[in-house]
Design a protein around this motif. Structure first.
Motif, PDB file in Angstrom:
ATOM      1  N   ARG A   1      -7.585   0.029  -7.558  1.00 18.63           N
ATOM      2  CA  ARG A   1      -7.480  -0.552  -6.360  1.00 18.63           C
ATOM      3  C   ARG A   1      -6.116  -0.330  -5.897  1.00 18.63           C
ATOM      4  O   ARG A   1      -4.949  -0.685  -6.530  1.00 18.63           O
TER       5      ARG A   1
ATOM      6  N   PRO B   1       0.751  -1.237  -0.080  1.00 25.64           N
ATOM      7  CA  PRO B   1       0.072  -0.029   0.139  1.00 25.64           C
ATOM      8  C   PRO B   1       0.859   1.352   0.243  1.00 25.64           C
ATOM      9  O   PRO B   1       0.314   2.213  -0.347  1.00 25.64           O
TER      10      PRO B   1
ATOM     11  N   ARG C   1      -2.494  -4.046  -1.844  1.00 28.31           N
ATOM     12  CA  ARG C   1      -2.709  -4.474  -0.188  1.00 28.31           C
ATOM     13  C   ARG C   1      -1.415  -4.948   0.243  1.00 28.31           C
ATOM     14  O   ARG C   1      -0.585  -5.248  -0.234  1.00 28.31           O
ATOM     15  N   GLN C   2      -1.439  -5.057   1.941  1.00 28.89           N
ATOM     16  CA  GLN C   2      -0.410  -5.462   2.676  1.00 28.89           C
ATOM     17  C   GLN C   2      -0.761  -6.933   2.766  1.00 28.89           C
ATOM     18  O   GLN C   2      -1.627  -7.284   3.402  1.00 28.89           O
ATOM     19  N   TYR C   3      -0.055  -7.991   2.472  1.00 32.70           N
ATOM     20  CA  TYR C   3      -0.111  -9.434   2.843  1.00 32.70           C
ATOM     21  C   TYR C   3       0.993  -9.981   3.534  1.00 32.70           C
ATOM     22  O   TYR C   3       0.626 -10.834   4.239  1.00 32.70           O
TER      23      TYR C   3
END
Length: 474
Positions: free
Chosen positions: A370, A194, A373-375
Motif C-alpha cells: 500500500r 505518497p 497516502r496524503q492526509y
C-alpha cells in the motif's frame, strides 16, 4: 498614528486570515471525527478523568463546566462551521468589533479542545495554530488598514518557528551538521506521504543539498525577515517554497500550512498596494492592538531565552493560553523505521496454527504493497502516536492497553479510526502486537514485488491478550 498602519499588507492579511480559517476548519473537523475514541467519555484517555485531576487555571476549557460526548461534538462542529464562515469572508462583512469577536471565539473554542486533549494534542502545530489565531484577532478586517505592530508579531512567530527548528537541528543530531540526515528522514519520518518513497531514492548528493538548503531556510532567511522590503518579502517567499517541499515529502498535519500562511503575510508588499488607501481604525482598536503587542513582547522573554540556551526545548508552551510558544522539530533523526502491527484472532487458545488478521491503519505503514497516502493538513492522531509507541513503549503506556481493549469489544468509534475491521461479525478473542522493522524497497524490489515496503519482525510488543486480562491491567 501614520506609523501604525500600512495598506501594503492588505493582501497579506487577507491570505493569512483566510488560510488560517481553513486550517481551523480542518482542526475542528479532526476533533469532531476522532474525539470519541481518543478522549471521549469511554475513550482511551477520557476527558472527565483528566478534568478531575487538573484545575481550570492549569488547563482553561469550557469543559470544566460541562462535559458530555454530545456537547463536545456540538462544540467541534460549531467551531468548524464558524471557521468555514470566516474562511468564506464573514469577518470582512461585519463591523470591526464583530470581526475581532469571531476570531476570538474561534481561538477560545479550539483552546478548550487542546487543553483537554492530553497526549493526542501535545504537538507544536496545536500551539502554533492557537498563537497565530490569537494574533488574527488584532489584525482587523477589510474595512481598515492592517496594523504594523501586529504584522511584525506575525514575523516574530515565523522567526521562532523556523529559527527554533534550525537551531535545534544544529545542536542535535550530528547528521544535520554533516548533511546526511535526509539519507534516513524520508523513510523514517512519522507518517510518510505518497511521494516519500521517491524522495528517499533521490541521489545522495541531492540529499546533502536538501539539508544545506534547509539550514539556509531555517537559520538565514528568518533573520532576513526583519530587514526592509522587498528583501524581507523575498525571504518569506523562499520560506514558502521550502515549506511546500516539506508538504510534498511527508504528512505533518497543518504545521507547514500555518507556516506558509505566516510567510505569506510577510511577502504581501511584493504584490503591490490597494488602488485606494484603506481607512484608519478607530482609536480603541489601536489601543487594543498596542496592548496586545506589549503583552506578546513580555511573554516572549522565555521563548527568546530558550532560543539562546544550549538546552533548547522544542514545542513548549509557557502558559496555558498558548499565546507565545517555542517551536522546533527533528533535533534527532531515527535511522531505522519500526512499526507496531496489531493483529487479532478468533481463536480463544492460540498456537502455531493460529490465524492472525491485521488491523490496518489509515495513514501509518502496514500492508507493504500500500502506497502511503496524503492526509495533511488533516491529522490522524492515533497513527501519529503509534510511530512514537514503536520508538519506546513509554510513549504508549497510558493509552495502548485501552486501545486494545476497545478492539476486543469491536468498539465502533475506535474502529472508525482504522481502515477496516477484520472481525465484522464477532469481536476477536485475542489481540497481539508485534514490532517490525520497515524499510522502503529498492527500485528493483518494487518492480519485482510491487511492494513499497519491506519488513522483518523484530520483537513482541504485546503478548496475545484476551479481554479479561486487559481489563485486569487497567
Amino acid at each position: 498614528m501614520a506609523w501604525f498602519l500600512d495598506s501594503g499588507y492588505w493582501l497579506g492579511r487577507l491570505v493569512f486570515q483566510r488560510m488560517l480559517a481553513v486550517l481551523y476548519v480542518v482542526a475542528f473537523l479532526a476533533a469532531a471525527r476522532q474525539f470519541r475514541a481518543l478522549i471521549g467519555a469511554r475513550g482511551m484517555l477520557p476527558v472527565p478523568e483528566f478534568l478531575a485531576r487538573v484545575t481550570f487555571r492549569a488547563a482553561p476549557s469550557v469543559f470544566h463546566w460541562h462535559y458530555s460526548d454530545r456537547f463536545f461534538a456540538l462544540w467541534s462542529w460549531c467551531g468548524a462551521l464558524l471557521a468555514a464562515a470566516v474562511a468564506a469572508g464573514a469577518a470582512d462583512a461585519v463591523p470591526l468589533w464583530a470581526a475581532m469577536l469571531l476570531w476570538a471565539v474561534l481561538w477560545a473554542m479550539y483552546l478548550s479542545i487542546v487543553n483537554v486533549g492530553q497526549t493526542w494534542y501535545s504537538f507544536g502545530w496545536e500551539s502554533l495554530l492557537l498563537e497565530a489565531g490569537s494574533l488574527a484577532v488584532f489584525l482587523g478586517n477589510a474595512g481598515i488598514a492592517p496594523p504594523v505592530p501586529v504584522i511584525w508579531l506575525l514575523r516574530w512567530v515565523l522567526f521562532r518557528v523556523e529559527f527554533g527548528a534550525g537551531l535545534i537541528k544544529m545542536r542535535g543530531d550530528h547528521c544535520w551538521r554533516d548533511l546526511t540526515c535526509l539519507y534516513y528522514h524520508h523513510e523514517t519520518q512519522p507518517m510518510p506521504g505518497p511521494l516519500s518513497w521517491f524522495f528517499h531514492h533521490l541521489p545522495a548528493p541531492l540529499h546533502r543539498v536538501e539539508v544545506a538548503a534547509n539550514h539556509v531556510a531555517q537559520l538565514a532567511f528568518p533573520v532576513v525577515l526583519f530587514t526592509p522590503q522587498p528583501i524581507a518579502g523575498w525571504a518569506a517567499v523562499a520560506m514558502v517554497v521550502t515549506q511546500l517541499w516539506l508538504v510534498l515529502s511527508g504528512n505533518f498535519a497543518w504545521l507547514n500550512w500555518v507556516t506558509i500562511a505566516l510567510a505569506m503575510s510577510a511577502a504581501a508588499p511584493l504584490w503591490g498596494k490597494p488602488s485606494a488607501p484603506l481607512p484608519p481604525p478607530p482609536v480603541w482598536f489601536e489601543v487594543l492592538a498596542l496592548l496586545a503587542t506589549a503583552g506578546v513582547l513580555v511573554l516572549s522573554y522565555r521563548p527568546a531565552r530558550n532560543l539562546l540556551t544550549r538546552r533548547q526545548m522544542m514545542n513548549t508552551s509557557y502558559e496555558s493560553l498558548h499565546l507565545v510558544n517555542s517551536y522546533g522539530a527533528f533535533g534527532s533523526i531515527t535511522r531505522v523505521r519500526r512499526e507496531i502491527v496489531v493483529e487479532g484472532t478468533a481463536d480463544a487458545v492460540t498456537g502455531p496454527d493460529t490465524v492472525w488478521l491485521p488491523y490496518e491503519f489509515r495513514g501509518k505503514p502496514g500492508e507493504v504493497r500500500r502506497l502511503p497516502r496524503q492526509y495533511a493538513p488533516y491529522h490522524l492522531r492515533l497513527d501519529w502516536l503509534m510511530w512514537f509507541a514503536a520508538l519506546s513503549p513509554a510513549y504508549a503506556r497510558a493509552w495502548f492497553v485501552p486501545f486494545v481493549a476497545r478492539l476486543l469489544e469491536n468498539d465502533r468509534d475506535t474502529l472508525r479510526l482504522l481502515r477496516g475491521n477484520p472481525f465484522p461479525d464477532l469481536p476477536p478473542a485475542r489481540i497481539r502486537a508485534r514490532v517490525f522493522r520497515y524499510r522502503f524497497t529498492t527500485w528493483r524490489e518494487l518492480r519485482e514485488t510491487r511492494a513499497w515496503w519491506h519488513r522483518t519482525e523484530e520483537r513482541e510488543f504485546l503478548a496475545p491478550m484476551a479481554r479479561s486480562a486487559l481489563y485486569g491491567r487497567r
